[in-house]
Design an enzyme around this catalytic site. Structure first.
Site, short mmCIF file in Angstrom:
data_model
loop_
_atom_site.label_atom_id
_atom_site.label_comp_id
_atom_site.label_asym_id
_atom_site.label_seq_id
_atom_site.Cartn_x
_atom_site.Cartn_y
_atom_site.Cartn_z
N LYS A 16 3.61 -13.83 -21.25
CA LYS A 16 3.08 -12.47 -21.11
C LYS A 16 1.61 -12.40 -21.51
O LYS A 16 0.79 -11.86 -20.77
CB LYS A 16 3.88 -11.49 -21.99
CG LYS A 16 5.35 -11.36 -21.63
CD LYS A 16 6.03 -10.24 -22.42
CE LYS A 16 6.11 -10.49 -23.90
NZ LYS A 16 7.05 -11.55 -24.30
N ARG A 91 10.25 -2.65 -26.25
CA ARG A 91 11.22 -3.71 -26.54
C ARG A 91 12.62 -3.15 -26.77
O ARG A 91 13.54 -3.93 -27.00
CB ARG A 91 10.79 -4.45 -27.78
CG ARG A 91 10.03 -5.76 -27.52
CD ARG A 91 9.68 -6.33 -28.87
NE ARG A 91 9.46 -7.72 -28.96
CZ ARG A 91 8.26 -8.30 -28.90
NH1 ARG A 91 7.21 -7.60 -28.62
NH2 ARG A 91 8.16 -9.59 -29.10
N ARG A 130 3.65 -23.89 -28.95
CA ARG A 130 2.55 -22.93 -28.87
C ARG A 130 1.65 -23.03 -30.11
O ARG A 130 2.12 -23.19 -31.22
CB ARG A 130 3.11 -21.50 -28.80
CG ARG A 130 2.04 -20.42 -28.89
CD ARG A 130 2.47 -19.13 -28.27
NE ARG A 130 3.46 -18.40 -29.05
CZ ARG A 130 4.02 -17.26 -28.65
NH1 ARG A 130 3.72 -16.74 -27.48
NH2 ARG A 130 4.90 -16.66 -29.42
N ARG A 163 2.16 -20.07 -35.20
CA ARG A 163 2.62 -18.78 -35.73
C ARG A 163 3.86 -19.00 -36.58
O ARG A 163 4.75 -19.74 -36.19
CB ARG A 163 2.96 -17.85 -34.56
CG ARG A 163 1.81 -17.00 -34.09
CD ARG A 163 2.11 -16.27 -32.80
NE ARG A 163 3.31 -15.44 -32.84
CZ ARG A 163 3.67 -14.60 -31.86
NH1 ARG A 163 2.92 -14.49 -30.77
NH2 ARG A 163 4.76 -13.89 -31.93
N ARG A 174 14.53 -14.32 -32.92
CA ARG A 174 13.79 -13.52 -31.93
C ARG A 174 14.50 -13.51 -30.59
O ARG A 174 14.51 -12.51 -29.88
CB ARG A 174 12.36 -14.06 -31.78
CG ARG A 174 11.49 -13.71 -32.99
CD ARG A 174 10.24 -14.54 -33.02
NE ARG A 174 9.31 -14.19 -31.96
CZ ARG A 174 8.40 -15.02 -31.47
NH1 ARG A 174 8.31 -16.26 -31.92
NH2 ARG A 174 7.59 -14.63 -30.52
P1 AMP Z 1 5.04 -10.73 -30.02
O1 AMP Z 1 3.68 -11.21 -30.34
O2 AMP Z 1 5.08 -9.78 -28.88
O3 AMP Z 1 6.03 -11.85 -29.87
O4 AMP Z 1 5.52 -9.87 -31.29
C1 AMP Z 1 5.64 -10.47 -32.57
C2 AMP Z 1 6.52 -9.62 -33.47
O5 AMP Z 1 5.95 -8.31 -33.65
C3 AMP Z 1 7.92 -9.35 -32.94
O6 AMP Z 1 8.82 -10.41 -33.22
C4 AMP Z 1 8.28 -8.07 -33.71
O7 AMP Z 1 8.59 -8.34 -35.05
C5 AMP Z 1 6.97 -7.31 -33.70
N1 AMP Z 1 6.83 -6.45 -32.48
C6 AMP Z 1 5.95 -6.61 -31.46
N2 AMP Z 1 6.10 -5.65 -30.52
C7 AMP Z 1 7.12 -4.87 -30.96
C8 AMP Z 1 7.79 -3.74 -30.43
N3 AMP Z 1 7.44 -3.20 -29.24
N4 AMP Z 1 8.80 -3.20 -31.15
C9 AMP Z 1 9.16 -3.70 -32.34
N5 AMP Z 1 8.61 -4.78 -32.89
C10 AMP Z 1 7.58 -5.37 -32.22
#
Ligand code: AMP
Length: 221
Positions: A16, A91, A130, A163, A174
């Site tokens: 993404k 999400r 990653r 990360r 996740r």
């Molecule tokens: P990402 O970088 O999109 O993988 O997001 C990393 C982490 O941020 C996720 O595992 C969640 O803990 C939190 N997070 C990101 N976007 C959301 C969302 N829309 N709703 C809830 N938690 C989020």
């Protein structure tokens, strides 16, 4: 003028962020990634960061009310008048409904939900390889998109890191959260007739070509 309000969906590691950057480059609309906003808040130890930290580090979702507020505030800003691309939001179905309401109040609607469909084995492989730049945030993949010099950013020369939530136990959490909470959002957009499924198991360039094809059909002037 380009007007394009889109959501980019897909499991963690589906590409993404990488594809969103390409969309920004070509179409010039802002890229809004809730994950990036939350990581920055955690790094700067802001009030939001203190609340979000434990959820993010566990691989759980931050409560809906918090991310909905972040998005509401962000998409009301002037640079979003010409559209935006949301990455990692919504999400949950509750977030998707909140987004519809926020947009409706602004007199807008979503043009498309682009879903990058990637097989689970591929996701685990991608996430474990990653790496992210400690300084500029550029994202690499040691297998698919490696830096020229080992573990060093091509763009700014700073070291790369993994990360915390890309480590194996958190990745499993996740993925479970994704299946339980986020998959239903795909059905939500399918029912609304705006879902555009793209095979994300291919190379960055092949996936980009498909996304660009979809975008050229929704672009309005
Ligand atoms: P990402 O970088 O999109 O993988 O997001 C990393 C982490 O941020 C996720 O595992 C969640 O803990 C939190 N997070 C990101 N976007 C959301 C969302 N829309 N709703 C809830 N938690 C989020």
């Amino acid at each position: 003028m380009i007007l394009m309000r889109i959501v980019l969906m897909g499991p963690p590691g589906s590409g993404k962020g990488t594809q969103a950057r390409k969309i920004v480059e070509k179409y010039g609309i802002p890229h809004i990634a809730t994950g990036d906003i939350l990581r920055e808040a955690i790094r700067s130890k802001s009030e939001l960061g203190m609340i979000a930290k434990e959820y993010v580090e566990r691989g759980d979702l931050v409560p809906d009310e918090i991310v909905n507020e972040i998005i509401k505030e962000r998409i009301s800003q002037k640079d979003c008048e010409r559209g935006f691309i949301l990455d990692g939001y919504p999400r949950t179905v509750m977030q998707a409904e909140a987004l519809d309401q926020i947009l409706e109040k602004m007199g807008y609607k979503l043009d498309a939900a682009i879903y990058l469909d990637v097989k689970e084995e591929e996701i685990v492989k991608r996430l474990s390889s990653r790496r992210v730049c400690t300084k500029c945030g550029a994202v690499y993949n040691l297998l698919l998109n490696p830096p020229k010099k080992d573990e060093i950013c091509d763009i700014c020369g700073a070291p790369l890191y993994q990360r915390e939530d890309d480590k194996e136990d958190v990745v499993r959490r996740r993925l479970k959260v994704y299946v339980d909470r986020t998959k239903p959002v795909i059905e939500y957009y399918q029912r609304k007739g705006i879902l555009r499924r793209i095979d994300g198991n291919r190379s960055i360039e092949e996936v980009w070509e498909s996304i660009d094809n979809v975008l050229s059909t929704i672009e309005t002037f």
